[in-house]
Design a protein around this motif. Structure first.
Motif, PDB file in Angstrom:
ATOM      1  N   THR A 130       1.910   6.971 -20.132  1.00 23.42           N
ATOM      2  CA  THR A 130       3.019   7.271 -19.227  1.00 23.42           C
ATOM      3  C   THR A 130       2.599   7.947 -17.927  1.00 23.42           C
ATOM      4  OG1 THR A 130       3.386   9.396 -20.329  1.00 23.42           O
ATOM      5  CG2 THR A 130       4.600   7.483 -21.162  1.00 23.42           C
ATOM      6  N   LYS A 131       1.282   8.187 -17.752  1.00 21.23           N
ATOM      7  CA  LYS A 131       0.804   8.832 -16.534  1.00 21.23           C
ATOM      8  C   LYS A 131      -0.437   8.115 -16.015  1.00 21.23           C
ATOM      9  CE  LYS A 131       2.331  13.462 -17.958  1.00 21.23           C
ATOM     10  NZ  LYS A 131       1.902  14.858 -18.222  1.00 21.23           N
ATOM     11  N   ASP A 132      -0.629   8.243 -14.708  1.00 19.63           N
ATOM     12  CA  ASP A 132      -1.839   7.647 -14.150  1.00 19.63           C
ATOM     13  C   ASP A 132      -3.014   8.602 -14.307  1.00 19.63           C
ATOM     14  OD1 ASP A 132      -1.579   9.612 -12.214  1.00 19.63           O
ATOM     15  OD2 ASP A 132      -0.855   8.241 -10.665  1.00 19.63           O
ATOM     16  N   SER A 133      -4.152   8.204 -13.740  1.00 20.87           N
ATOM     17  CA  SER A 133      -5.385   9.003 -13.928  1.00 20.87           C
ATOM     18  C   SER A 133      -5.279  10.387 -13.308  1.00 20.87           C
ATOM     19  CB  SER A 133      -6.577   8.254 -13.316  1.00 20.87           C
ATOM     20  OG  SER A 133      -6.338   7.983 -11.940  1.00 20.87           O
ATOM     21  N   GLU A 134      -4.359  10.551 -12.347  1.00 15.97           N
ATOM     22  CA  GLU A 134      -4.185  11.850 -11.694  1.00 15.97           C
ATOM     23  C   GLU A 134      -3.062  12.661 -12.321  1.00 15.97           C
ATOM     24  OE1 GLU A 134      -3.689  11.113  -7.575  1.00 15.97           O
ATOM     25  OE2 GLU A 134      -5.703  10.269  -7.300  1.00 15.97           O
ATOM     26  N   GLY A 135      -2.501  12.120 -13.399  1.00 13.55           N
ATOM     27  CA  GLY A 135      -1.445  12.865 -14.097  1.00 13.55           C
ATOM     28  C   GLY A 135      -0.051  12.659 -13.535  1.00 13.55           C
ATOM     29  N   VAL A 136       0.082  11.708 -12.594  1.00 15.50           N
ATOM     30  CA  VAL A 136       1.406  11.421 -12.024  1.00 15.50           C
ATOM     31  C   VAL A 136       2.149  10.479 -12.962  1.00 15.50           C
ATOM     32  CG1 VAL A 136       2.660  10.436 -10.082  1.00 15.50           C
ATOM     33  CG2 VAL A 136       0.541  11.705  -9.680  1.00 15.50           C
ATOM     34  N   PRO A 137       3.362  10.829 -13.381  1.00 15.50           N
ATOM     35  CA  PRO A 137       4.095   9.982 -14.328  1.00 15.50           C
ATOM     36  C   PRO A 137       4.397   8.598 -13.743  1.00 15.50           C
ATOM     37  CG  PRO A 137       5.100  12.156 -14.164  1.00 15.50           C
ATOM     38  CD  PRO A 137       4.106  12.051 -13.048  1.00 15.50           C
ATOM     39  N   TYR A 193       5.588   1.416 -14.667  1.00 11.37           N
ATOM     40  CA  TYR A 193       4.997   0.931 -13.417  1.00 11.37           C
ATOM     41  C   TYR A 193       4.845   2.070 -12.414  1.00 11.37           C
ATOM     42  CZ  TYR A 193       9.799   1.091 -11.583  1.00 11.37           C
ATOM     43  OH  TYR A 193      11.050   1.509 -11.195  1.00 11.37           O
ATOM     44  N   ARG A 194       3.995   1.828 -11.462  1.00 11.76           N
ATOM     45  CA  ARG A 194       3.823   2.778 -10.359  1.00 11.76           C
ATOM     46  C   ARG A 194       4.138   2.091  -9.041  1.00 11.76           C
ATOM     47  NH1 ARG A 194      -1.413   1.822  -8.194  1.00 11.76           N
ATOM     48  NH2 ARG A 194      -2.747   0.615  -9.620  1.00 11.76           N
ATOM     49  N   VAL A 195       4.534   2.885  -8.073  1.00 12.19           N
ATOM     50  CA  VAL A 195       4.980   2.362  -6.772  1.00 12.19           C
ATOM     51  C   VAL A 195       4.060   2.887  -5.677  1.00 12.19           C
ATOM     52  CG1 VAL A 195       6.877   2.232  -5.117  1.00 12.19           C
ATOM     53  CG2 VAL A 195       7.360   2.305  -7.581  1.00 12.19           C
ATOM     54  N   GLU A 196       3.564   1.966  -4.863  1.00 12.72           N
ATOM     55  CA  GLU A 196       2.747   2.341  -3.711  1.00 12.72           C
ATOM     56  C   GLU A 196       3.482   1.936  -2.437  1.00 12.72           C
ATOM     57  OE1 GLU A 196      -1.064   0.564  -4.030  1.00 12.72           O
ATOM     58  OE2 GLU A 196      -1.535   1.460  -5.984  1.00 12.72           O
ATOM     59  N   LYS A 197       3.592   2.852  -1.522  1.00 11.63           N
ATOM     60  CA  LYS A 197       4.282   2.583  -0.276  1.00 11.63           C
ATOM     61  C   LYS A 197       3.505   1.581   0.566  1.00 11.63           C
ATOM     62  CE  LYS A 197       6.163   4.944   3.786  1.00 11.63           C
ATOM     63  NZ  LYS A 197       6.331   6.261   4.457  1.00 11.63           N
ATOM     64  N   ALA A 198       4.192   0.582   1.094  1.00 10.30           N
ATOM     65  CA  ALA A 198       3.543  -0.438   1.923  1.00 10.30           C
ATOM     66  C   ALA A 198       3.029   0.180   3.219  1.00 10.30           C
ATOM     67  CB  ALA A 198       4.526  -1.558   2.227  1.00 10.30           C
ATOM     68  N   GLN A 199       1.830  -0.215   3.610  1.00 10.00           N
ATOM     69  CA  GLN A 199       1.230   0.323   4.828  1.00 10.00           C
ATOM     70  C   GLN A 199       1.693  -0.430   6.070  1.00 10.00           C
ATOM     71  OE1 GLN A 199      -0.559   3.149   4.703  1.00 10.00           O
ATOM     72  NE2 GLN A 199      -0.058   3.101   2.500  1.00 10.00           N
ATOM     73  N   GLU A 200       1.889  -1.729   5.934  1.00 10.76           N
ATOM     74  CA  GLU A 200       2.367  -2.535   7.062  1.00 10.76           C
ATOM     75  C   GLU A 200       3.713  -3.160   6.674  1.00 10.76           C
ATOM     76  OE1 GLU A 200      -0.508  -5.384   8.227  1.00 10.76           O
ATOM     77  OE2 GLU A 200      -2.109  -3.916   8.594  1.00 10.76           O
ATOM     78  N   LEU A 201       4.669  -3.012   7.542  1.00  9.53           N
ATOM     79  CA  LEU A 201       6.027  -3.472   7.255  1.00  9.53           C
ATOM     80  C   LEU A 201       6.427  -4.629   8.161  1.00  9.53           C
ATOM     81  CD1 LEU A 201       7.838  -0.021   6.919  1.00  9.53           C
ATOM     82  CD2 LEU A 201       6.942  -1.472   5.091  1.00  9.53           C
ATOM     83  N   LYS A 202       7.141  -5.587   7.606  1.00  3.11           N
ATOM     84  CA  LYS A 202       7.716  -6.675   8.398  1.00  3.11           C
ATOM     85  C   LYS A 202       9.013  -6.236   9.064  1.00  3.11           C
ATOM     86  CE  LYS A 202       5.866 -10.235   5.291  1.00  3.11           C
ATOM     87  NZ  LYS A 202       6.217 -11.338   4.361  1.00  3.11           N
TER      88      LYS A 202
END
Length: 438
Positions: free
Chosen positions: A375-382, A395-404
């Motif tokens: 339930t957590k990633d390698s850094e302990g973030v749920p 699942y985990r969410v990563e913010k997009a760096q480039e946006l349309k």
């Protein structure tokens, strides 16, 4: 002689006048007497008939009076009802219109958050509509002929809307749709569930109709975006010529319609979707679940489809739903920070017997089979979690760096999603005991 004639003729006239008058008066008296006799005779002749008629008509008159009084009472009742209805209409009373649900939705979603913007954007999302008994009418007869249509409209109630404590102003006239990135438009320019009348409409695919008995019918559907337990008000068949303004060449010869338009923020929002990656570990876990129990899921596997088709169908469903899961700015920030866990919701806990104990399990293991490492990633973030059918998706969410599109900054419409784990939820809830009942 000439002098006597006038006098004699005059005297003759004078002598004849009294005689004529006397004769006429005598005749008049005789005529009046005759008339009197005739009228007396007529009265005597008619009197018994009149009495007989009057005596016969009395009960009829009384019956007519009773009927009139009864009708007047009914009319007065109708007038009173009409006046009350008019009063209710003018005061916008909630009791002015009463609607009775004809059925209830059962679906893969237990929570509002996470459902796709529109059902057909996730064509592999499944559910069913359980139709209620409609008075003394046959439900089976009511759906006769519906099998000839591929799609149906569903009119429903947003039954899980949160209500404001301010009864005078429950909903705002302008809101901020996720696709606008914070800008506001009128409520009637959106599909928001938070409306003065919480009524929605959605289009889904009709897969099959299951008639259990004359008063019990189930409509199996796909491309569904409705939460489990949604009350259904009505069902209507989808007819492309009526319900779509996209005219083909054959229709163009008979119909002339302007090209449909939508605002840029709607059109642009439909062109964006989140990128979804399902790790090999998650795919392997899904395979294990389905191989161990082909009937583990409520809406996938036999009898809904062949066992061989279950795995790719469920995998596609997960991708489709997570890709189109566009949320408010507040909810987007929660997912990016790993602070959205479906098992926190009471509906999930009561339906599946899941106890939320993130980071507090004494033995490092929960009753859904997951551990702290899952339930957590390698850094302990749920990880964020989302329930679909009888599965919990991590699942985990990563913010997009480039946006349309700029608004995607707040809506998360272009974020990057990584599914790390998939678990089968425990089936201690009431739905689990009755799943796959056909």
């Amino acid at each position: 002689q000439h002098g006597m004639k006038p006098r004699n003729s005059t005297n003759d006239v004078k002598l004849q006048e009294p005689i004529a008058k006397h004769r006429n008066s005598t005749s008049g008296i005789k005529l009046q007497e005759e008339k009197h006799r005739n009228s007396t005779t007529n009265i005597e002749l008619q009197e018994p008939n009149v009495k007989d008629r009057n005596s016969t008509n009395k009960p009829k008159l009384q019956e007519e009076k009773h009927r009139n009084s009864t009708n007047n009472a009914k009319l007065q009742e109708l007038i009173t009802t009409s006046k009350n209805a008019t009063t209710e209409d003018t005061t916008t009373s909630t009791s002015a219109i009463q609607l009775q649900p004809i059925g209830i939705v059962r679906s893969i979603y237990r929570l509002c958050v996470g459902t796709p913007r529109q059902g057909l954007l996730a064509p592999n999302a499944r559910g069913c509509i359980q139709l209620h008994k409609l008075g003394d009418s046959s439900v089976a007869a009511a759906v006769s002929g519906l099998e000839g249509f591929a799609y149906i409209w569903i009119l429903f109630v947003f039954h899980l809307n949160t209500q404001s404590t301010n009864q005078q102003r429950r909903f705002k006239a302008k809101i901020s749709p996720p696709a606008l990135g914070g800008k506001k438009v009128g409520i009637f320019a959106t599909r928001s569930p938070h409306r003065w009348n919480p009524i929605g409409i959605t289009l889904c695919k009709l897969d099959r109709i299951q008639v259990h008995n004359p008063h019990e019918v189930t409509l199996h559907v796909s491309g569904l975006d409705l939460v489990d337990g949604t009350p259904v008000l009505d069902i209507k068949p989808y007819v492309p010529v009526y319900d779509s303004v996209s005219i083909n060449e054959e229709q163009a010869a008979h119909v002339s319609l302007p090209t449909p338009r939508v605002p840029e923020w709607v059109e642009g929002g439909l062109k964006t979707s989140r990128n979804v990656v399902i790790t090999e570990d998650a795919q392997s876990k899904l395979k294990q679940i389905l191989e161990a129990n082909p009937n583990a899921l409520e809406f996938y596997g036999p009898p809904h489809n062949k066992h061989a088709d279950t795995y790719p169908t469920v995998l596609d469903c997960i991708r489709q739903i997570l890709a189109m899961d566009v949320r408010s700015s507040f909810q987007t920030q929660k997912t990016r920070n790993g602070r959205f866990q479906a098992e926190r919701a009471e509906r999930i806990q009561s339906s599946f017997g899941v106890e939320f104990a993130m980071g507090s399990a004494t033995d490092g293991k929960r009753n859904d089979g997951s551990t702290d490492d899952d339930t957590k990633d390698s850094e302990g973030v749920p990880y964020c979690t989302q329930q679909l059918d009888n599965l919990m998706i991590y699942y985990r969410v990563e913010k997009a760096q480039e946006l349309k599109r700029g608004p995607s900054e707040n809506s998360g419409a272009e974020d990057f999603i990584v599914v790390e784990h998939i678990r089968l939820l425990p089936m201690s809830g009431s739905r689990g005991a009755s799943k796959n009942k056909n």
